[in-house]
Design an enzyme around this catalytic site. Structure first.
Site, short mmCIF file in Angstrom:
data_model
loop_
_atom_site.label_atom_id
_atom_site.label_comp_id
_atom_site.label_asym_id
_atom_site.label_seq_id
_atom_site.Cartn_x
_atom_site.Cartn_y
_atom_site.Cartn_z
N CYS A 116 -52.20 -75.93 29.42
CA CYS A 116 -51.80 -74.51 29.56
C CYS A 116 -50.61 -74.12 28.70
CB CYS A 116 -51.54 -74.19 31.03
SG CYS A 116 -52.99 -74.45 32.06
N HIS A 258 -47.05 -68.06 31.39
CA HIS A 258 -48.42 -68.56 31.56
C HIS A 258 -48.94 -68.08 32.91
CE1 HIS A 258 -51.88 -70.88 32.23
NE2 HIS A 258 -51.31 -71.70 33.09
N ASN A 288 -56.50 -67.93 35.80
CA ASN A 288 -55.73 -68.80 34.91
C ASN A 288 -56.64 -69.19 33.74
OD1 ASN A 288 -54.51 -70.99 33.65
ND2 ASN A 288 -53.74 -71.89 35.55
O1 UT7 Z 1 -52.38 -74.01 34.72
C1 UT7 Z 1 -51.49 -75.10 34.87
C2 UT7 Z 1 -50.56 -74.75 35.89
N1 UT7 Z 1 -51.27 -74.60 37.15
C3 UT7 Z 1 -50.60 -74.18 38.15
O2 UT7 Z 1 -49.45 -73.87 37.96
C4 UT7 Z 1 -51.21 -74.16 39.54
C5 UT7 Z 1 -50.13 -74.47 40.49
N2 UT7 Z 1 -50.52 -74.59 41.87
C6 UT7 Z 1 -50.89 -73.53 42.60
O3 UT7 Z 1 -50.96 -72.42 42.12
C7 UT7 Z 1 -51.14 -73.75 44.06
O4 UT7 Z 1 -50.65 -75.01 44.45
C8 UT7 Z 1 -52.63 -73.63 44.46
C9 UT7 Z 1 -53.08 -72.17 44.31
C10 UT7 Z 1 -53.46 -74.51 43.56
C11 UT7 Z 1 -52.83 -74.03 45.89
O5 UT7 Z 1 -52.01 -73.26 46.75
P1 UT7 Z 1 -51.12 -73.98 47.86
O6 UT7 Z 1 -50.44 -72.91 48.58
O7 UT7 Z 1 -50.27 -75.01 47.15
O8 UT7 Z 1 -52.21 -74.63 48.78
P2 UT7 Z 1 -52.50 -76.17 49.13
O9 UT7 Z 1 -53.12 -76.87 47.97
O10 UT7 Z 1 -51.28 -76.79 49.70
O11 UT7 Z 1 -53.57 -75.99 50.26
C12 UT7 Z 1 -53.25 -75.28 51.46
C13 UT7 Z 1 -54.50 -75.23 52.31
C14 UT7 Z 1 -55.17 -76.60 52.50
O12 UT7 Z 1 -55.67 -76.65 53.81
P3 UT7 Z 1 -54.84 -77.45 54.94
O13 UT7 Z 1 -54.68 -78.84 54.44
O14 UT7 Z 1 -53.54 -76.72 55.08
O15 UT7 Z 1 -55.75 -77.31 56.13
C15 UT7 Z 1 -56.33 -76.53 51.52
O16 UT7 Z 1 -57.42 -77.35 51.92
O17 UT7 Z 1 -55.48 -74.38 51.70
C16 UT7 Z 1 -56.72 -75.08 51.60
N3 UT7 Z 1 -57.41 -74.60 50.41
C17 UT7 Z 1 -58.26 -73.56 50.43
N4 UT7 Z 1 -58.66 -72.76 51.43
C18 UT7 Z 1 -59.52 -71.77 51.11
C19 UT7 Z 1 -57.30 -75.07 49.13
N5 UT7 Z 1 -58.08 -74.32 48.33
C20 UT7 Z 1 -58.66 -73.39 49.11
C21 UT7 Z 1 -59.56 -72.33 48.84
N6 UT7 Z 1 -59.95 -71.55 49.87
N7 UT7 Z 1 -60.00 -72.04 47.60
#
Ligand code: UT7
Length: 337
Positions: A116, A258, A288
């Site tokens: 990215c 980004h 993204n």
């Molecule tokens: O391009 C390179 C740079 N990329 C980035 O900068 C991405 C950076 N990361 C992020 O933007 C975020 O970490 C994400 C958007 C990828 C994820 O958000 P988060 O708030 O960090 O969520 P998480 O991964 O900690 O997941 C929270 C919960 C989990 O459930 P539990 O364990 O709390 O029950 C996941 O299983 O959300 C769940 N989850 C979803 N639920 C519904 C993960 N993906 C989804 C989904 N729909 N698509």
């Protein structure tokens, strides 16, 4: 005054097929509410079957030339640099094919792989080629088809990434002109290489002589760790660059970060002490798009957010590797196509 690379054209291209959050929630165990509240994304575009990153790159590069009002011959392009994580083939690079299809003959053309951060890396390499006198005009392209590397079993990455391309034309000019690239800050930390990766397909996996699991050929990301590293690295890199070129925070009128996640973009602006409304956001519309994201956001800033001639712009990116990079310019009289 000194010789500098000056931005003189901006082109973008999105494939026609928009995938709404509603459609995502029909394909995956997710919801519009989860996607918008965690990422700020409302929709993304995915390329049709048979369309490659190179195809998108050709469209964006052609439009960048159109934006500058020049044919390839008139522009005198002597290099094409393509940032992509999703090249048409592992070998050869995609850039030579893109250059030929844009109508450039015998110019230097190569790919840059910085995930990215790829567009800022490509911009820095292209700028250096101009400043050194090696080139007088360079097309810098970021193009991606992440839809081809997303794991259909991974709802988190599948809802985030979109396809698209953006390109800028750089020409030789001087540092006092609007559009001149005034400085860069670049960095990488390979100790965090596992945060974002496609495990299979490279020599690390192939040298084992064992066929990979299907899932190892897809893009993987440790979201939370990437989130924290992205905020920290983009903030630190922006601070370093602004200090080096002597710009105050107050003087920066647009931060084009980004487009990873709306929460990341707001956090970076807050940590820099720049009003969050100066953070350009178009991740809501396109998701993204990795190395295409900065030129797509720049075009959005001009068309939708009145980015005007003479305004100070800070570009900052973070990606797999991990890599990061920032760049500064004063916006020139360029209308995106
Ligand atoms: O391009 C390179 C740079 N990329 C980035 O900068 C991405 C950076 N990361 C992020 O933007 C975020 O970490 C994400 C958007 C990828 C994820 O958000 P988060 O708030 O960090 O969520 P998480 O991964 O900690 O997941 C929270 C919960 C989990 O459930 P539990 O364990 O709390 O029950 C996941 O299983 O959300 C769940 N989850 C979803 N639920 C519904 C993960 N993906 C989804 C989904 N729909 N698509």
């Amino acid at each position: 005054m000194s010789r500098a690379a000056v931005l003189s054209g901006l082109g973008t291209y999105l494939p026609p097929r928009r995938i709404s959050n509603q459609e995502m929630s029909e394909r995956f165990d997710t919801s519009d509410e989860w996607i918008t509240s965690r990422t700020g994304i409302n929709g993304r575009y995915w390329a049709d079957v048979g369309t490659s990153s190179g195809d998108l790159a050709v469209e964006a590069a052609t439009r960048a030339l159109k934006s500058a009002g020049l044919s390839p011959e008139e522009a005198g392009v002597d290099s094409l640099v393509l940032a992509t994580t999703t090249p048409d083939h592992p070998c050869p690079a995609t850039a030579p094919d893109v250059a030929a299809r844009v109508g450039l003959s015998d110019v230097a053309a190569f790919d840059i792989a910085a995930v990215c951060s790829g567009f800022v890396y490509a911009l820095e390499v292209a700028s250096n080629a101009v400043v050194s006198g090696r080139a007088d005009s360079v097309l810098v392209v970021g193009a991606e088809t992440y839809s081809t590397i997303l794991d259909p079993e991974d709802r988190t990455t599948s809802v985030i990434f979109g396809d698209g391309a953006g390109a800028v034309l750089l020409r030789a000019g001087d540092s006092a002109e609007p559009g001149a690239l005034l400085g860069f800050d670049m960095g990488a930390d390979g100790r965090q290489k596992d945060l974002i990766k496609i495990p299979a397909g490279g020599s690390r996996q192939r040298s084992n002589g064992v066929a990979p699991e299907a899932s190892d050929s897809y893009f993987t990301m440790q979201g939370r760790k990437v989130f924290a590293a992205a905020v920290q690295r983009m903030t630190d890199s922006s601070n370093k660059l602004l200090e080096r070129i002597g710009w105050s925070m107050e003087s920066v009128e647009r931060v084009v970060g980004h487009q990873a996640n709306v929460r990341i973009l707001r956090a970076v602006a807050e940590q820099l002490g720049i009003p969050t409304e100066r953070a350009v956001i178009n991740v809501d519309k396109v998701g993204n798009t990795s190395s295409a994201s900065i030129p797509l956001a720049l075009a959005d800033a001009v068309v939708e957010r009145n980015l005007g001639v003479g305004q100070r712009v800070l570009l900052t990116a973070f990606g797999g590797g991990v890599t990061w990079g920032s760049a500064a310019l004063v916006w020139p009289d360029v209308t995106p196509v």
